[in-house]
Design an enzyme around this catalytic site. Structure first.
Site, PDB file in Angstrom:
ATOM      1  N   GLU A 319      20.455  36.996  55.665  1.00  0.00           N
ATOM      2  CA  GLU A 319      20.861  36.267  56.881  1.00  0.00           C
ATOM      3  C   GLU A 319      22.338  36.502  57.208  1.00  0.00           C
ATOM      4  O   GLU A 319      23.155  35.587  57.147  1.00  0.00           O
ATOM      5  CB  GLU A 319      20.640  34.764  56.652  1.00  0.00           C
ATOM      6  CG  GLU A 319      19.218  34.392  56.332  1.00  0.00           C
ATOM      7  CD  GLU A 319      19.096  32.950  55.837  1.00  0.00           C
ATOM      8  OE1 GLU A 319      20.120  32.316  55.500  1.00  0.00           O
ATOM      9  OE2 GLU A 319      17.967  32.460  55.774  1.00  0.00           O
ATOM     10  N   GLY A 321      25.686  36.767  59.232  1.00  0.00           N
ATOM     11  CA  GLY A 321      26.244  36.294  60.500  1.00  0.00           C
ATOM     12  C   GLY A 321      27.555  37.009  60.745  1.00  0.00           C
ATOM     13  O   GLY A 321      27.669  37.936  61.541  1.00  0.00           O
ATOM     14  N   TYR A 363      40.534  26.491  56.801  1.00  0.00           N
ATOM     15  CA  TYR A 363      40.371  27.216  55.521  1.00  0.00           C
ATOM     16  C   TYR A 363      41.648  27.921  55.087  1.00  0.00           C
ATOM     17  O   TYR A 363      41.602  28.738  54.165  1.00  0.00           O
ATOM     18  CB  TYR A 363      39.295  28.301  55.638  1.00  0.00           C
ATOM     19  CG  TYR A 363      38.010  27.900  56.290  1.00  0.00           C
ATOM     20  CD1 TYR A 363      37.207  26.903  55.751  1.00  0.00           C
ATOM     21  CD2 TYR A 363      37.573  28.536  57.448  1.00  0.00           C
ATOM     22  CE1 TYR A 363      36.008  26.557  56.356  1.00  0.00           C
ATOM     23  CE2 TYR A 363      36.377  28.193  58.056  1.00  0.00           C
ATOM     24  CZ  TYR A 363      35.604  27.201  57.507  1.00  0.00           C
ATOM     25  OH  TYR A 363      34.422  26.865  58.102  1.00  0.00           O
ATOM     26  N   CYS A 390      48.658  19.716  70.337  1.00  0.00           N
ATOM     27  CA  CYS A 390      49.617  18.699  69.956  1.00  0.00           C
ATOM     28  C   CYS A 390      49.503  18.435  68.456  1.00  0.00           C
ATOM     29  O   CYS A 390      49.083  17.365  68.021  1.00  0.00           O
ATOM     30  CB  CYS A 390      49.292  17.445  70.752  1.00  0.00           C
ATOM     31  SG  CYS A 390      50.551  16.230  70.570  1.00  0.00           S
ATOM     32  N   GLU A 391      49.828  19.450  67.670  1.00  0.00           N
ATOM     33  CA  GLU A 391      49.637  19.331  66.233  1.00  0.00           C
ATOM     34  C   GLU A 391      50.400  20.458  65.548  1.00  0.00           C
ATOM     35  O   GLU A 391      50.231  21.628  65.913  1.00  0.00           O
ATOM     36  CB  GLU A 391      48.129  19.464  65.948  1.00  0.00           C
ATOM     37  CG  GLU A 391      47.764  19.113  64.567  1.00  0.00           C
ATOM     38  CD  GLU A 391      46.391  18.424  64.480  1.00  0.00           C
ATOM     39  OE1 GLU A 391      45.995  17.688  65.397  1.00  0.00           O
ATOM     40  OE2 GLU A 391      45.746  18.637  63.463  1.00  0.00           O
ATOM     41  N   TYR A 420      32.476  32.444  63.973  1.00  0.00           N
ATOM     42  CA  TYR A 420      33.000  31.085  63.735  1.00  0.00           C
ATOM     43  C   TYR A 420      34.307  30.822  64.494  1.00  0.00           C
ATOM     44  O   TYR A 420      35.131  30.031  64.047  1.00  0.00           O
ATOM     45  CB  TYR A 420      33.162  30.822  62.230  1.00  0.00           C
ATOM     46  CG  TYR A 420      31.891  31.110  61.467  1.00  0.00           C
ATOM     47  CD1 TYR A 420      30.777  30.281  61.611  1.00  0.00           C
ATOM     48  CD2 TYR A 420      31.781  32.223  60.635  1.00  0.00           C
ATOM     49  CE1 TYR A 420      29.591  30.559  60.940  1.00  0.00           C
ATOM     50  CE2 TYR A 420      30.596  32.507  59.961  1.00  0.00           C
ATOM     51  CZ  TYR A 420      29.513  31.675  60.119  1.00  0.00           C
ATOM     52  OH  TYR A 420      28.347  31.950  59.456  1.00  0.00           O
TER      53      TYR A 420
END
Ligand SMILES: Cc1ncc(COP(=O)(O)O)c(C=O)c1O
Ligand SMILES: N[C@@H](CCCC[NH3+])C(=O)O
Length: 486
Positions: A319, A321, A363, A390-391, A420
């Site tokens: 599978e 991705g 991550y 805003c971070e 992703y």
């Protein structure tokens, strides 16, 4: 954000570069493995993908934008199909799915792994052949199970005892015998970030092999044989993995369970799904495996283990991705500000950020980037590419070497943005999500359009509109419409 078709190249704020004439120009070639297969650099430093210059794409579609190389995506599907010729290859839609991708996957002869009703809806909307769908998830709702069974999804991977009971009831109600695989936790620690490691015992997915719940799940599915047909076992040990040892160990343990099932129930299960997880290169330091090598090693391990256990070799499934879509896509950003903090670092702010790439914050993922709208001056230092949210953790890429004269209006491209990124994008700070533009043979087309502020406002009920509590608002209906509001 760069507005489509209205772009004026910005004037550099950092114009105090000393005599640019004597500073060498940057002529760094595109690093192998990182960029889409058709990516090329023109003599003026402009990146071309699918035969189109990215400055033209930015002018036409605006920034930020995901630019996906269609030929590369299709070639990767074909490579997996060829390498795993005797196996089932399920493209993992969670990496990135839209209707066009579902079509390409189907046309490429791959199957599709979906893990929510939403992904299933995409597959259904293009008539993806139901028997080539596999449905995952540790907490599928009854509605999702009904939708899957109703569409005739080929295989459902059961993940909990509650789900076995639920699915048996749903299948019985629909009058079908649903094929299922059991998700097994093989107790394998994949060498990857612990957030994306799923083979070890302490996690939410699957039935433990060592703890005995996998064997118990087999009993329960067999006990529901009127509505469930047990066809095989499944394991997925994690994602962004660079060696096959973990897959080999998982295969060894699953074949052991297949042998025990044969001994206990006199039943040889015909299928074994080893999940996805093959890593890709995000920077020059990553060394991904070749799909042909992976195919050879996995089939060899399973063959050897089955021979030793006296089992007929089951049909293998995988599978992938990220390994299919990851490097087909770049994110195109426009630089908005360049802020030099003497003795500390230089922040280059782009018009996207953690809403289109959460991987860096989540991550601590590493990325590289490149100036792609012109040739820059030589690179003598590294910068931090940040977004507009805003971070302060809103970092797109840490410690990236960029030409010294990078300035507002420049376009940057981040390779390996296909997996992703758009699929995990958010509307944080009410930012609309970027489009996905497929390029091929000199033509570009939107496969996912850019969200607009209007899209976001439409989800948000206007407090000035009185909704009659007696009127039921159907999902999707606009509460401000005359039929539902007064
Ligand atoms: C069950 C399952 N299959 C396949 C995948 C795809 O993984 P990758 O994109 O790393 O190939 C995932 C995600 O990790 C998954 O959870
Ligand atoms: N979303 C993760 C991988 C998880 C895959 C889904 N099981 C990533 O970006 O690396």
């Amino acid at each position: 954000m760069r507005q489509a078709r209205r772009h004026e190249a910005g004037r550099g704020e950092m114009s105090e570069i000393d005599s640019p004439a004597v500073v060498p120009l940057e002529e760094k070639p595109l690093e192998e493995n990182l960029w889409p297969a058709t990516a090329r650099l023109d003599a003026d430093g402009v990146l071309r993908i699918g035969g189109i210059r990215v400055n033209e794409l930015a002018a036409e579609f605006g920034t930020p934008a995901f630019v996906l190389d269609e030929a590369d995506f299709r070639a990767r599907c074909a490579a997996w199909r060829r390498a795993f010729a005797e196996c089932d290859v399920y493209y993992a839609g969670k990496a990135f799915l839209c209707r066009t991708i579902a079509r390409w996957v189907d046309e490429g002869g791959l199957n599709l792994d979906v893990c929510t009703g939403g992904e299933l809806a995409v597959a259904r909307s293009v008539g993806f052949p139901a028997d080539r769908l596999l449905f995952h998830g540790n907490n599928k709702s009854v509605a999702e199970l009904r939708a899957a069974v109703g569409y005739g999804v080929g295989r459902i991977v059961v993940d909990s005892f509650a789900e076995i009971t639920r699915l048996a009831a749903v299948a019985a109600e629909a009058g079908v015998r649903q094929r299922v695989l059991i998700r097994v936790t093989p107790g394998v620690e994949a060498h990857t970030h612990h957030y994306v490691s799923t083979g070890q015992e302490d996690q939410k997915f699957g039935f433990s092999l060592a703890g005995g719940s996998a064997a118990e799940a087999v009993e329960r599915v067999l006990a529901a044989a009127g509505s469930l047909e047990l066809v095989g076992l499944h394991a997925h040990i994690g994602s962004q993995i660079f060696d096959t040892a973990g897959f080999g160990l998982a295969a060894h343990r699953l074949v052991g369970l297949l042998a025990r099932i044969r001994d206990t129930h006199d039943l040889e299960l015909p299928e074994l799904d080893l999940g996805g997880g093959l890593g890709i290169a995000y920077t020059g330091e990553d060394a991904p495996l070749e799909v042909t090598d992976v195919a050879e090693r996995l089939t060899a391990v399973v063959g050897k283990e089955c021979a030793a256990a006296g089992l007929t070799v089951p049909r293998l499934a995988v599978e992938p991705g990220r390994a299919i879509v990851g490097s087909t896509t770049v994110t195109l950003y426009e630089v908005g500000t360049v802020k030099e903090l003497p003795g500390l670092r230089t922040f280059v702010s782009v018009d996207g950020g953690m809403s289109d790439n959460i991987r860096t914050a989540l991550y601590d993922a590493r990325y590289t980037a490149r100036l792609v709208s012109r040739t820059g001056l030589a690179t003598t230092h590294v910068v931090t590419i940040v977004g507009r949210h805003c971070e302060s953790g809103d970092v797109v890429a840490h410690d990236v070497p960029l030409p010294d004269d990078v300035r507002p209006g420049d376009l940057l491209a981040i390779p390996a943005s296909g997996a992703y990124h758009r699929s995990m994008a958010s509307n944080y700070n009410h930012v609309a999500r970027p489009p996905v533009i497929a390029v091929r043979d000199g033509a570009a087309r939107i496969i996912v359009r850019r969200e607009t502020e209007d899209d976001l406002l439409r989800l948000d009920v206007d407090p000035g509109v009185k909704v009659d509590p007696g009127v039921k608002v159907e999902p999707g209906a606009d509460p401000a419409s005359p039929e539902v509001a007064r």
